[in-house]
Design an enzyme around this catalytic site. Sequence first.
Site, PDB file in Angstrom:
ATOM      1  N   ASP A 187      -3.936   0.326  -0.895  1.00 32.19           N
ATOM      2  CA  ASP A 187      -3.622   0.093  -2.302  1.00 32.19           C
ATOM      3  C   ASP A 187      -2.441  -0.862  -2.393  1.00 32.19           C
ATOM      4  O   ASP A 187      -1.287  -0.464  -2.274  1.00 32.19           O
ATOM      5  CB  ASP A 187      -3.290   1.411  -3.011  1.00 32.19           C
ATOM      6  CG  ASP A 187      -3.149   1.231  -4.519  1.00 32.19           C
ATOM      7  OD1 ASP A 187      -2.847   0.105  -4.966  1.00 32.19           O
ATOM      8  OD2 ASP A 187      -3.353   2.217  -5.253  1.00 32.19           O
ATOM      9  N   HIS A 192       3.905  -0.658  -6.958  1.00 27.33           N
ATOM     10  CA  HIS A 192       4.496   0.335  -6.066  1.00 27.33           C
ATOM     11  C   HIS A 192       5.466  -0.270  -5.055  1.00 27.33           C
ATOM     12  O   HIS A 192       5.963   0.442  -4.179  1.00 27.33           O
ATOM     13  CB  HIS A 192       3.379   1.074  -5.328  1.00 27.33           C
ATOM     14  CG  HIS A 192       2.338   1.628  -6.253  1.00 27.33           C
ATOM     15  ND1 HIS A 192       2.605   2.640  -7.144  1.00 27.33           N
ATOM     16  CD2 HIS A 192       1.038   1.283  -6.462  1.00 27.33           C
ATOM     17  CE1 HIS A 192       1.516   2.918  -7.842  1.00 27.33           C
ATOM     18  NE2 HIS A 192       0.549   2.099  -7.444  1.00 27.33           N
ATOM     19  N   ILE A 207       7.031   2.713  -8.758  1.00 30.41           N
ATOM     20  CA  ILE A 207       6.634   4.116  -8.794  1.00 30.41           C
ATOM     21  C   ILE A 207       5.766   4.456  -7.582  1.00 30.41           C
ATOM     22  O   ILE A 207       5.192   3.582  -6.933  1.00 30.41           O
ATOM     23  CB  ILE A 207       5.862   4.450 -10.085  1.00 30.41           C
ATOM     24  CG1 ILE A 207       4.533   3.683 -10.158  1.00 30.41           C
ATOM     25  CG2 ILE A 207       6.732   4.151 -11.314  1.00 30.41           C
ATOM     26  CD1 ILE A 207       3.656   4.090 -11.334  1.00 30.41           C
ATOM     27  N   GLY A 210      -0.120   7.450  -7.540  1.00 26.00           N
ATOM     28  CA  GLY A 210      -0.599   8.764  -7.942  1.00 26.00           C
ATOM     29  C   GLY A 210      -1.377   9.449  -6.834  1.00 26.00           C
ATOM     30  O   GLY A 210      -1.254  10.658  -6.624  1.00 26.00           O
TER      31      GLY A 210
END
Length: 284
Positions: A187, A192, A207, A210
């Site tokens: 990803d 991120h 962040i 998830g």
Amino acid sequence: MPIDPVQAVAAEPRTAEIAWGHRDVQLYHLGIGAGVPATDPRELRYTLESRLQVLPSFATVAGAGTATAGGLALPGIDVDLAHVLHGGQRIEVHRPIPVAGRARTTAKVAAVHDKTKAAVVVLRTEAADADGPLWTSDAQVFVRGEGGFGGERGPSGRLPDPAREPDRTVDRPVREDQALLYRLSGDWNPLHADPEFAALAGFDRPILHGLCSYGMTLKAVVDTLLGGDASRVTRYAARFAGVAFPGETLRVRMWQEPRRVRAAVSAPERAEAPVLADTVIDHS
């Protein structure tokens, strides 16, 4: 309209051949915080090839997570990725995932729900190898601004926490480099890693993925209540209720039920801000 629900659901599935080996599994496990302490026998089952098992959440990155991206490219789906939010994830494993293997994946749009201000696209990926089905994965993807087309709202999936104190509560630290390591499993979203990109998205810093929180939570439940045996997990579902940041802590509250664990995850540094909700782990 960028989403045509009828065309999307009727479209022919996308198929792909994927392969993985022990290094992919080890990298994924390290990306969700395994290996601390490095010589702990309980951690070596996630990091040492001679003792390796596979957490079912590895299915979300097997083949570098190509199935979800492929699903968003199916006919009837033409969306701006800046408006896309991963809202929830469910995995059903039909048997333990092997440490190394090859599989054929089939990705399709299983449903498109109308939430008025957003559409929810359910991307279903099924994986099978020469011995039969391995896993079925459903990603619930919110697309802001694409609702209001008169479709079914779909199930809410909301599950209130049990009305009692958790049976177990554990804290799992998120390392400062956690997102940088996790993204090596496929990803590459700069949200991120790149502070400038994160700022454009409204965050003061990058962040955590998830699905990294998702994997960390499953590992915490397996290690705490399932004797460290990942093969006992048969189904795992969660809703992404908020964000976590590298350097924070994931507080995982767990309630035991017959053949099931309910969980809720929060960030204690931000007044128990929710991270995962409606979390259910079914097991043998």
